[in-house]
Scaffold this motif. Structure first.
Motif, PDB file in Angstrom:
ATOM      1  N   UNK A  60       7.788   2.423   7.216  1.00  0.00           N
ATOM      2  CA  UNK A  60       7.270   1.260   6.627  1.00  0.00           C
ATOM      3  C   UNK A  60       6.262   0.341   7.607  1.00  0.00           C
ATOM      4  N   UNK A  61       5.182   0.223   7.367  1.00  0.00           N
ATOM      5  CA  UNK A  61       4.278  -0.142   8.449  1.00  0.00           C
ATOM      6  C   UNK A  61       4.514   0.530   9.778  1.00  0.00           C
ATOM      7  N   UNK A  62       4.308   1.830   9.693  1.00  0.00           N
ATOM      8  CA  UNK A  62       4.319   2.707  10.873  1.00  0.00           C
ATOM      9  C   UNK A  62       5.590   3.067  11.229  1.00  0.00           C
ATOM     10  N   UNK A  63       6.683   2.581  11.014  1.00  0.00           N
ATOM     11  CA  UNK A  63       7.954   2.792  11.634  1.00  0.00           C
ATOM     12  C   UNK A  63       8.908   3.268  10.595  1.00  0.00           C
ATOM     13  N   UNK A  86       0.858  -1.117  -0.158  1.00  0.00           N
ATOM     14  CA  UNK A  86      -0.096  -0.147  -0.140  1.00  0.00           C
ATOM     15  C   UNK A  86       0.954   1.160   0.146  1.00  0.00           C
ATOM     16  N   UNK A  87       1.079   1.639  -1.205  1.00  0.00           N
ATOM     17  CA  UNK A  87       2.116   2.979  -1.285  1.00  0.00           C
ATOM     18  C   UNK A  87       1.576   4.181  -1.502  1.00  0.00           C
ATOM     19  N   UNK A  88       2.332   5.241  -0.911  1.00  0.00           N
ATOM     20  CA  UNK A  88       1.772   6.554  -0.820  1.00  0.00           C
ATOM     21  C   UNK A  88       2.248   7.216  -2.266  1.00  0.00           C
ATOM     22  N   UNK A  89       1.262   7.698  -2.837  1.00  0.00           N
ATOM     23  CA  UNK A  89       1.469   8.255  -4.141  1.00  0.00           C
ATOM     24  C   UNK A  89       1.081   9.865  -4.208  1.00  0.00           C
ATOM     25  N   UNK A  90       1.902  10.448  -4.771  1.00  0.00           N
ATOM     26  CA  UNK A  90       1.577  11.947  -4.830  1.00  0.00           C
ATOM     27  C   UNK A  90       2.570  12.629  -6.048  1.00  0.00           C
ATOM     28  N   UNK A  91       1.948  13.154  -7.086  1.00  0.00           N
ATOM     29  CA  UNK A  91       2.393  13.678  -7.986  1.00  0.00           C
ATOM     30  C   UNK A  91       2.020  15.092  -8.221  1.00  0.00           C
ATOM     31  N   UNK A  92       3.104  16.090  -7.980  1.00  0.00           N
ATOM     32  CA  UNK A  92       2.675  17.496  -7.695  1.00  0.00           C
ATOM     33  C   UNK A  92       2.218  18.146  -8.839  1.00  0.00           C
ATOM     34  N   UNK A 101      -2.392  13.732  -1.996  1.00  0.00           N
ATOM     35  CA  UNK A 101      -1.907  12.453  -1.934  1.00  0.00           C
ATOM     36  C   UNK A 101      -2.741  11.084  -1.875  1.00  0.00           C
ATOM     37  N   UNK A 102      -2.391  10.003  -2.181  1.00  0.00           N
ATOM     38  CA  UNK A 102      -3.404   8.768  -1.996  1.00  0.00           C
ATOM     39  C   UNK A 102      -2.654   7.663  -1.706  1.00  0.00           C
ATOM     40  N   UNK A 103      -3.195   6.511  -1.431  1.00  0.00           N
ATOM     41  CA  UNK A 103      -2.434   5.226  -1.208  1.00  0.00           C
ATOM     42  C   UNK A 103      -3.167   4.450  -2.423  1.00  0.00           C
ATOM     43  N   UNK A 119      -0.051  -7.177   4.215  1.00  0.00           N
ATOM     44  CA  UNK A 119      -0.154  -5.846   4.048  1.00  0.00           C
ATOM     45  C   UNK A 119       0.874  -5.060   4.458  1.00  0.00           C
ATOM     46  N   UNK A 120       1.737  -4.233   3.450  1.00  0.00           N
ATOM     47  CA  UNK A 120       2.894  -3.254   4.001  1.00  0.00           C
ATOM     48  C   UNK A 120       2.567  -1.984   3.409  1.00  0.00           C
ATOM     49  N   UNK A 121       2.335  -1.298   4.393  1.00  0.00           N
ATOM     50  CA  UNK A 121       2.046   0.300   4.023  1.00  0.00           C
ATOM     51  C   UNK A 121       3.350   0.906   3.781  1.00  0.00           C
ATOM     52  N   UNK A 122       3.744   1.878   2.922  1.00  0.00           N
ATOM     53  CA  UNK A 122       4.715   2.470   2.649  1.00  0.00           C
ATOM     54  C   UNK A 122       4.513   3.766   2.393  1.00  0.00           C
TER      55      UNK A 122
END
Ligand code: HEM
Ligand code: SF4
Ligand code: FES
Lengths: 153, 285
Positions: B86-89, B26-32, B38-40, B105-108
């Motif tokens: 990564x996963x909150x840390x 689950x990757x943070x995405x943002x293109x200025x 931003x969205x995941x 699920x790995x959130x980045x």
């Protein structure tokens, strides 16, 4: 070259100061210290207002005391007592740490890199202070509830 | 080769030839240039035994979504470019084995408290500026006096700051620190640790200048010893230790440190480099 648009991304006080999941023990102590400091600070103001009733006269003071003699107010006092004791003791620990006491000695940086400051005696001291706080909470409960409210003695 | 040895090797190889499982990233995405906010975005990535988070992100970039931006360089935890949450840390993506996260699920997302430029990339300008502010170098009047001499320093004197030299400027501590979360001007754990590292170095005599840089409204006293920096540092720098030591110097040894004479030079010239022997046919240097 200026970046077109960036996100500021500061965590802010809620998510920053009070971030408590997946964190080290000291970070809990820090959050609690802050919370306790604010509680004691608010109590200081309330305490001045409360005791200033004595300027009005003995009857005003007595009626204030009677008004405050209820479980809700005494629960508040219990929290304030706990906050004051914890804040004071933990403040001593922070002062010692800033004096280089209890944070260990530097080590040769070798895998798996255990940080000395988070594994040294300041951590044991914190547990001792928490234990003292718990004991004093029990004593405050005895005074505020068992004796004052329930009149067991 | 005995049966047990063969068994041992086959166990070591398990999960290397075939993926162990599929993990949702689950990757943070943002293109200025395109995105208001931003969205995941989710990606499924096959994970082998030794796949790191950085490997997984590059897998996404090569196979699923070439627009994903990620900064990295060394892939071995020495350059400090790949710090992210990564996963909150806070962790280095290249030093984090996906299976060690024990999660399907790995959130980045990008590091906290630094401006996000795009996707997982943060702007380190404020961080490096603060590093410069504490004068992270040996200060002495005669620094270039003898290029062929060493300054004398004992092993014990070196040990006082050796672990702090390990810093790779990855910014993990800066992201984890609760003070940087609200104080944009706070020097941060990395810079303050380096201030201590150079001040305690016996070869240095810049204590006065450095104390002036850190004894400010946004300097060393904004540290409340939450220890978050030391808990996330991937190189064992222990900034929390260094900052408390810096406070100690300011509280008790300020004058003494400011007047301390730096370590003197060795009276023996250093053994100069031996003449390099080049293979036959190489042009003369
Ligand atoms: C026994 C007496 C006390 C001691 C030893 C003490 C100690 C300390 C210390 C060492 C700090 C700095 C902590 C840090 O660096 O993070 C601090 C912060 C603070 N104190 Fe106290 N304190 C005491 C009483 C009080 C009282 C009576 C109040 C309320 C008026 C108070 C309110 C605060 C607040 C709001 C903070 C800021 C919290 C923070 O920095 O995280 N303290 N205290
Ligand atoms: S002190 Fe540790 S966490 Fe902070 S920048 Fe240096 S290596 Fe990274
Ligand atoms: S890529 Fe260099 S530290 Fe991760």
């Amino acid at each position: 070259m200026p970046a077109s648009k960036t996100i500021r991304n500061m965590r802010g006080w809620l998510a920053g100061w009070f971030r408590v999941v997946q964190v080290n023990f000291e970070r809990w102590l820090y959050a609690l210290h802050r919370l306790a400091g604010v509680i004691v600070g608010l109590y200081l103001i309330a305490h001045i207002v409360e005791t200033s009733e004595t300027l009005v006269g003995p009857e005003a003071w007595d009626s204030t005391m009677a008004f405050l003699k209820n479980p809700a107010a005494h629960t508040g006092l219990l929290i304030i007592a706990a906050a004051a004791v914890y804040h004071g003791l933990n403040g001593v620990r922070l002062y010692l740490a800033a004096s280089g006491v209890g944070i260990g000695r530097p080590v040769r940086p070798e895998w798996p890199y255990t940080p000395v400051s988070l594994t040294s005696s300041q951590r044991n001291l914190a547990w001792i202070f928490i234990a003292v706080t718990v004991v004093l909470i029990i004593y405050a409960f005895y005074q505020l509830f068992m004796i004052s409210l329930w009149g067991w003695m | 080769m005995s049966e047990t040895e063969r068994m041992a090797i086959s166990t070591t190889l398990e999960g290397v030839e075939k993926p162990v499982k599929t993990v949702m990233f689950r990757v943070f995405r943002f293109n200025p240039e395109k995105d208001e906010k931003p969205y995941y975005k989710d990606y499924e990535v096959p994970i082998y035994r030794f796949t790191t988070v950085l490997d997984a992100l590059l897998y996404i970039k090569y196979n699923l979504d070439p627009t994903l931006s990620v900064r990295y360089s060394c892939r071995m935890g020495v350059c400090g470019s790949c710090g992210m949450i990564i996963n909150g840390k806070e962790r280095l993506a290249c030093k984090t084995i996906v299976l060690s996260l024990n999660s399907n699920i790995v959130t980045v997302r990008p590091l906290n408290n630094l401006p996000v430029v795009r996707d997982l990339i943060t702007d380190f300008t404020p961080f490096f500026d603060k590093h410069k502010q504490v004068k992270p170098y040996i200060i002495r009047d005669d620094v270039e006096a003898h290029y062929d001499r060493e300054f004398i320093q004992s092993m014990d004197e070196l040990m006082e700051f050796m672990m702090i030299t390990n810093c790779i400027k990855c910014g993990l501590c800066y992201s984890a620190c609760p003070t940087t979360a609200t104080d944009e001007l706070f020097l941060g754990p990395q810079a303050l640790a380096q201030a201590y590292r150079y001040t305690i170095d016996t070869r240095d005599s810049g204590a006065k200048e450095r104390f002036e840089a850190v004894d400010t409204n946004h300097g060393v006293w904004r540290c409340h010893f939450a220890g978050a920096c030391s808990a996330v540092c991937p190189k064992g720098v222990d900034p929390a230790f260094a900052i408390q030591q810096l406070k100690k110097l300011l509280l008790y040894r300020r004058k003494k440190m400011e007047k301390r004479a730096p370590a003197h030079e060795s009276n023996k010239p250093r053994e100069l480099l031996k003449k390099v022997e080049y293979p036959e046919g190489w042009p003369e240097q």
